[in-house]
Design an enzyme around this catalytic site. Sequence first.
Site, PDB file in Angstrom:
ATOM      1  N   ARG A 255       0.859  -1.149  -0.230  1.00  0.00           N
ATOM      2  CA  ARG A 255       0.042  -0.380  -0.277  1.00  0.00           C
ATOM      3  C   ARG A 255       1.043   0.920   0.190  1.00  0.00           C
ATOM      4  O   ARG A 255       1.311   1.724   0.750  1.00  0.00           O
ATOM      5  CB  ARG A 255      -0.544  -0.078   1.216  1.00  0.00           C
ATOM      6  CG  ARG A 255      -2.082   1.182   0.780  1.00  0.00           C
ATOM      7  CD  ARG A 255      -3.039   0.942   2.678  1.00  0.00           C
ATOM      8  NE  ARG A 255      -2.183   1.871   3.011  1.00  0.00           N
ATOM      9  CZ  ARG A 255      -2.416   1.914   4.583  1.00  0.00           C
ATOM     10  NH1 ARG A 255      -2.358   0.526   5.569  1.00  0.00           N
ATOM     11  NH2 ARG A 255      -1.565   3.028   5.291  1.00  0.00           N
ATOM     12  N   HIS A 259      -4.003   4.717   4.191  1.00  0.00           N
ATOM     13  CA  HIS A 259      -4.648   4.019   4.498  1.00  0.00           C
ATOM     14  C   HIS A 259      -6.056   4.026   3.948  1.00  0.00           C
ATOM     15  O   HIS A 259      -6.496   3.330   3.010  1.00  0.00           O
ATOM     16  CB  HIS A 259      -5.210   3.311   6.382  1.00  0.00           C
ATOM     17  CG  HIS A 259      -6.510   2.923   5.612  1.00  0.00           C
ATOM     18  ND1 HIS A 259      -7.043   1.210   5.522  1.00  0.00           N
ATOM     19  CD2 HIS A 259      -7.863   2.871   6.763  1.00  0.00           C
ATOM     20  CE1 HIS A 259      -8.129   0.750   5.957  1.00  0.00           C
ATOM     21  NE2 HIS A 259      -8.778   1.733   6.513  1.00  0.00           N
ATOM     22  N   TYR A 268       3.631   5.106  10.823  1.00  0.00           N
ATOM     23  CA  TYR A 268       4.389   3.875  11.145  1.00  0.00           C
ATOM     24  C   TYR A 268       4.906   3.288   9.970  1.00  0.00           C
ATOM     25  O   TYR A 268       5.678   1.851  10.348  1.00  0.00           O
ATOM     26  CB  TYR A 268       2.780   3.449  11.411  1.00  0.00           C
ATOM     27  CG  TYR A 268       1.894   3.363  10.385  1.00  0.00           C
ATOM     28  CD1 TYR A 268       1.303   2.376   8.995  1.00  0.00           C
ATOM     29  CD2 TYR A 268       1.255   4.144  10.646  1.00  0.00           C
ATOM     30  CE1 TYR A 268       0.826   2.616   8.321  1.00  0.00           C
ATOM     31  CE2 TYR A 268      -0.139   4.553   9.066  1.00  0.00           C
ATOM     32  CZ  TYR A 268      -0.442   3.190   8.425  1.00  0.00           C
ATOM     33  OH  TYR A 268      -0.822   3.692   7.809  1.00  0.00           O
TER      34      TYR A 268
END
Length: 357
Positions: A255, A259, A268
């Site tokens: 990805r 998100h 992160y």
Amino acid sequence: MTSKDSNIGLRQYLDSGGQLVQPLPSHINHRTQLIALYQTLVITRLFDEAAVNLQRTGQLGTYAQSRGQEAIGCAIGKAMLADDVFIPYYRDIATQIQRGVLLEEILLYWGGDERGSCFSQQKHDFPLCVPIATQFCHAIGVAFALKQRKKNNVAVVTGGDGATSKGDFYEALNIAGAMSLPCLFVINNNQWAISVPVQQQTAAKTIAHKAYAAGVAACQIDGNDPIAMLIGVKQALKQIRHDGKPFFIEAVSYRICNHTTADDATRYMQQKALQEAEQKEPLIRYKKFLRQYQDWNDEDDSELYQACQLTVDQAIEHYKNTKPQADGDFFDYMYQDLPADLAQQKQQFLDDLNRHE
């Protein structure tokens, strides 16, 4: 691949540089078909970027990007038959647009308008599913109905790696195996369940191995390889139609985006890992393949991009010019016939709106 062989190898046709690692099957090796696959990749990417821009300017709600994962949905849409049933999750725009869902309908959905799920040209596929993993249970119901009606069709359901940690997923997979249901599970392992890396989600050797416990055949495919994905999904659907049993595909991707637009992945994700993943993403990889093997040039690319951008721009204008849905309309999309208690809630909602005007 069955549970008799616990080793699952990653299937691939294009390496990260767009080089063929094995010959293309004759049924895939057609210029028109290969370029059509690229066109879907491009329009999905352009739509994705436009949707993010709309959200950032307050013209769209929270939106889930598919950047770097487009090859999965492109392959599914190309491989399915028209009368198969698609049960998607929230990163499946590439499949939806190939199955008759209009771009402006997708924008309406993410804009909070229920008409975005009332497809004008696609009446039997399911709408996008945002709750994690609940779509797998829906898919089992569809697959059971197809089997009972003796239809040679397949229920195709998708989800992310995080969804495979949910009980709904395991229950659905178990029922599919136990009842031999015509269902194809396609899991987009993009390495992240929001901010939780896949290594912290499971001790399974691969996500594909999870299918073995349910007696379901499985494979793992390079999800950044559009050709491998297309061939793999076609083969899986053919096998399901032949033996009526479920099949499981783990598509390994990354990805290379947040998100959703409500997320900040820089908190992160390690920058080095992200940069490495960006070099392997499907659009760049596939363009390199076309340049080397199909004489694709800058002029061809520019013309295709312009045509795709025009399609996206027209959809955006249609979306912006669509009159807002009537107040309380969202109640009417819950049931075919609105139950008395919801009819009462709707009236109360409308009365409250009138009092505050």
